[in-house]
Design a protein around this motif. Structure first.
Motif, short mmCIF file in Angstrom:
data_model
loop_
_atom_site.label_atom_id
_atom_site.label_comp_id
_atom_site.label_asym_id
_atom_site.label_seq_id
_atom_site.Cartn_x
_atom_site.Cartn_y
_atom_site.Cartn_z
N HIS A 179 0.81 -1.22 0.00
CA HIS A 179 0.00 0.00 0.00
C HIS A 179 0.84 1.27 0.00
CE1 HIS A 179 -3.76 -2.04 0.25
NE2 HIS A 179 -3.33 -2.77 1.27
N ALA A 180 2.08 1.19 -0.50
CA ALA A 180 2.95 2.36 -0.48
C ALA A 180 2.36 3.46 -1.36
CB ALA A 180 4.34 2.00 -0.97
N ARG A 181 2.34 4.67 -0.83
CA ARG A 181 1.75 5.83 -1.53
C ARG A 181 2.79 6.91 -1.71
NH1 ARG A 181 -3.07 4.71 -3.92
NH2 ARG A 181 -4.48 3.64 -2.52
N ARG A 182 2.50 7.85 -2.60
CA ARG A 182 3.33 9.04 -2.76
C ARG A 182 2.64 10.19 -2.03
NH1 ARG A 182 3.25 6.58 -7.55
NH2 ARG A 182 1.70 8.03 -8.37
N VAL A 183 3.36 10.80 -1.11
CA VAL A 183 2.77 11.78 -0.19
C VAL A 183 3.52 13.10 -0.26
CG1 VAL A 183 2.14 12.23 2.22
CG2 VAL A 183 2.12 9.87 1.36
N LEU A 216 -5.66 12.01 -4.48
CA LEU A 216 -6.79 11.19 -4.02
C LEU A 216 -7.37 11.77 -2.73
CD1 LEU A 216 -5.22 7.63 -4.52
CD2 LEU A 216 -6.74 8.87 -6.07
N GLU A 240 -0.25 11.31 -4.31
CA GLU A 240 -1.62 10.80 -4.18
C GLU A 240 -2.31 11.41 -2.96
OE1 GLU A 240 0.46 6.98 -4.28
OE2 GLU A 240 -1.22 6.26 -5.48
N VAL A 241 -1.50 11.75 -1.97
CA VAL A 241 -2.05 12.32 -0.74
C VAL A 241 -1.25 13.57 -0.38
CG1 VAL A 241 -2.53 11.90 1.71
CG2 VAL A 241 -2.64 10.00 0.09
N HIS A 271 6.16 4.74 2.69
CA HIS A 271 5.66 5.67 1.67
C HIS A 271 6.79 6.56 1.16
CE1 HIS A 271 1.79 4.22 2.92
NE2 HIS A 271 2.03 4.59 4.17
N LEU A 279 -2.91 4.04 4.92
CA LEU A 279 -1.63 4.75 4.95
C LEU A 279 -0.92 4.53 6.30
CD1 LEU A 279 -0.58 6.82 2.73
CD2 LEU A 279 -1.17 8.60 4.36
N LEU A 315 -8.46 5.06 2.70
CA LEU A 315 -7.13 5.39 2.18
C LEU A 315 -6.19 5.82 3.31
CD1 LEU A 315 -5.24 6.07 -0.28
CD2 LEU A 315 -6.24 8.35 -0.25
#
Ligand code: NAD
Length: 270
Positions: A3-7, A115, A80-81, A28, A183, A179
């Protein structure tokens, strides 16, 4: 990581740096933006301008996934966040000055790839509703809005982020709540999901409850002094009652610091 996101994190102060480093630690990829060239320069050179136990090591350990920039567009590119961790100092009327929060919201107006927008700064109840309306008006109706207040105590911010009593997630829709919950995978604490206004209120209510306990101890100390009772023994004994609890009952100078006075005034203003 699954679930790695770009923040993107706005604000490299106390809350933003801890949030950025901890999110990187969780896997992340994080870009932290500040408007102070000196601060960003130090961070880019590998120096952390505040002292919090564990923060320096964590920042170094995650340098592959954690970067610092002065440029809002650069921070948001591909994110994304977006997290808002800017300062919200009190105005003359006691309310919070939200100009820095709005500056970030304005900087995000073209970021249709986002997102979710997460506000960690302490804001008056109703701010999220206004930001939600601004996002909708800017064609960002698909960007979830989340109020995720911070309850940390200075000196234990990293450990509080990774092992919180609770993570408050006030979301404009269930997908945004899921989401932000995802995170935090790896954080050791329960998530409490609610609506945005309730999350904003929870932050002010928690600080009001803590400030009230300190104030109670101080008021009792005055009566103890006048009557010959020993405040230390009294607060020790009442704190053993599980309905009261031992914390924040130390009589002393009264409350201060960066949050209690301004958050109490903000609640009073509301
Ligand atoms: N410090 C605490 O213990 C604590 C605890 C809970 C909540 N909070 C809340 O969190 C928020 C942040 O607090 P803090 O202590 O980290 O503040 P801080 O003053 O340490 O940091 C805020 C940072 O935001 C930067 N900034 C201002 N405008 C910006 C912009 N447009 N883009 C990017 N960066 C910008 C500032 O230059 C500064 O470095 C406040 O609302 C505060 O009430 C703080």
């Amino acid at each position: 990581m699954e679930h790695a996101r770009r923040v993107a994190v706005f604000g490299a102060g106390y809350i933003g740096l801890v949030t950025g480093a901890c999110l990187a630690e969780l896997g992340h990829t994080v870009a932290v933006r500040d408007i102070l060239p000196e601060r960003v320069g130090l961070l880019q050179a590998g120096e952390v301008p505040i002292y919090e136990p564990g923060l320096g090591d964590m920042t170094l350990r995650n340098k592959e996934r954690l970067r610092f920039t002065l440029d809002a567009e650069d921070a948001v590119r591909g994110a994304e966040v977006a997290y808002v961790c800017v300062d919200t100092p009190p105005t003359a009327s006691g309310d919070a000055d939200l100009s820095r929060v709005w500056a970030v919201v304005d900087a995000l107006k073209g970021a249709s790839h986002l997102l979710a927008l997460v506000v960690k700064s302490t804001v008056p109840v109703g701010t999220g509703r206004r930001i939600r309306a601004a996002l909708d008006a800017a064609g960002l109706g698909h960007v979830g809005y989340v109020s995720n207040p911070e309850f940390t105590a200075e000196g234990r911010a990293v450990s509080d982020f990774m092992n919180p009593d609770r993570i408050v997630i006030g979301a404009s829709d269930p997908a945004a709540a899921d989401l932000i919950k995802a995170l935090h995978a790896g954080v050791n604490g329960p998530a409490v999901v609610m609506d945005v206004a309730s999350a904003e209120m929870t932050k002010l209510a928690a600080n009001a409850a803590l400030a009230t306990k300190i104030t109670l101890a101080n008021e009792l100390a005055t009566v103890c002094e006048a009557t010959g009772a020993d405040i230390e023994r009294v607060t020790e004994a009442i704190g053993m009652d599980h309905r009261i609890g031992p914390h924040f009952l130390k009589a002393g100078l009264g409350y201060g610091g960066s949050c209690f006075p301004k958050d109490s005034r903000a609640l009073h203003a509301l």
